[in-house]
Scaffold this active site. Sequence first.
Site, mmCIF file in Angstrom:
data_model
loop_
_atom_site.group_PDB
_atom_site.id
_atom_site.type_symbol
_atom_site.label_atom_id
_atom_site.label_comp_id
_atom_site.label_asym_id
_atom_site.label_seq_id
_atom_site.Cartn_x
_atom_site.Cartn_y
_atom_site.Cartn_z
ATOM 1 N N ASP A 8 3.849 24.560 -21.250
ATOM 2 C CA ASP A 8 2.824 23.776 -21.326
ATOM 3 C C ASP A 8 2.253 24.041 -20.026
ATOM 4 O OD1 ASP A 8 1.041 21.625 -21.871
ATOM 5 O OD2 ASP A 8 2.206 20.081 -21.098
ATOM 6 N N ARG A 56 -7.386 25.514 -14.786
ATOM 7 C CA ARG A 56 -6.655 24.501 -13.965
ATOM 8 C C ARG A 56 -6.111 24.898 -12.818
ATOM 9 N NH1 ARG A 56 -4.150 20.799 -19.022
ATOM 10 N NH2 ARG A 56 -5.951 20.598 -20.182
#
Length: 384
Positions: free
Chosen positions: A206, A262
Amino acid sequence: MASLFLTIISLLFAAFSSSVVEAAYSNGYTIPKLLPNPIDSCWRRNPYWASNRRALADCAVGFGKSAVGGKYGSIYVVTNPSDDPENPRPGTLRYAVIQSKPLWITFARDMVIVLRNELIMNSYKTIDGRGAKVEIAYGPCITIQHVSHVIIHGISIHDCKPGKSGRVRSSPTHVGSRKGSDGDAIAIFDSSHIWIDHCFFSRCQDGLIDVLHASTAVTISNNYFTQHDKVMLLGHNDNNVEDKIMRVTIAFNHFGPGLIERMPRVRRGYAHVANNRYEKWQMYAIGGSADPTIFSEGNYFVASDDPSKKQVTKRIDSGYDWKRWKWRTSKDVFKNGAYFVPSGYGTVTPLYGRAERFPVSHGSLVPLLTSSAGPLHCYSGRIC
């Protein structure tokens, strides 16, 4: 005047970077006398660092400055890389991190720790990998939840997998039923006074670092990130208004090749992104939604050759509201067509206390400032 300043900075960098970078990558015998990275200059010049490991706790900057970790506890040495999530053995990493008392955790030798379920940390702990090559990999990784004062320094965390549902011990007196973890390298929930420094992150299921659920007073510094999609998430849901209190400093990191997005992605809170190096992101570098405040200061951005991926910034699901969000750039360097789209009005200067403040250099010095990002090669009796 501005061009003259940049010329002077470039000349200074050319004159000094070669010898300084060589020193930073040496086997610990030498280090530049005037190391400009304020975290490293706090402790790396001391060849006797191994005799006073806890001095590291005085060296953080930014919002996580007050993280003391295990500074006021005893030294615990990990001697056994095995793992039992419910009944950890003395000598293992899990046995140390669940204890109620402060501990400064070190490692007896090089080791690869494959966790059988997520590693749930208790408050007032330092994981200090200096002096050994320590990897947490190929299984679930680290959860920091409802705690404070955690320092993680000098380890590699990579190839993390989701944790399965099952019983996991979080303290000497509590074993809980967990629903599983997402496969993050480090997930921080509802926690404060956290410092993550000089670690390596890559290839997790993740995210690499998630800071969620009103976590605050966090510094992420001197880390090396590579080969991953969703790197760093600050706030996981636009509707979580409690994340407005989030304050995170991201400084002196190297966001290396193979990263997509991100770096970070922010919701609602405040992020001071300072003196980081970015290499050829594949989607965007800094993004956000739900009216976060982002101050990009003194970073070094190198865009990819793809003409559609030059923009540093990305506003997500924002409509036209993004024009009032406070996103600013100052002293940044943009290479290969990279550009930052600013927005909003009013100050974005970080509201640091006196001890939290640190000098932010011009972006042209970032290749030097981040040249030692990631775990260091430290040997007892030598300068790191």
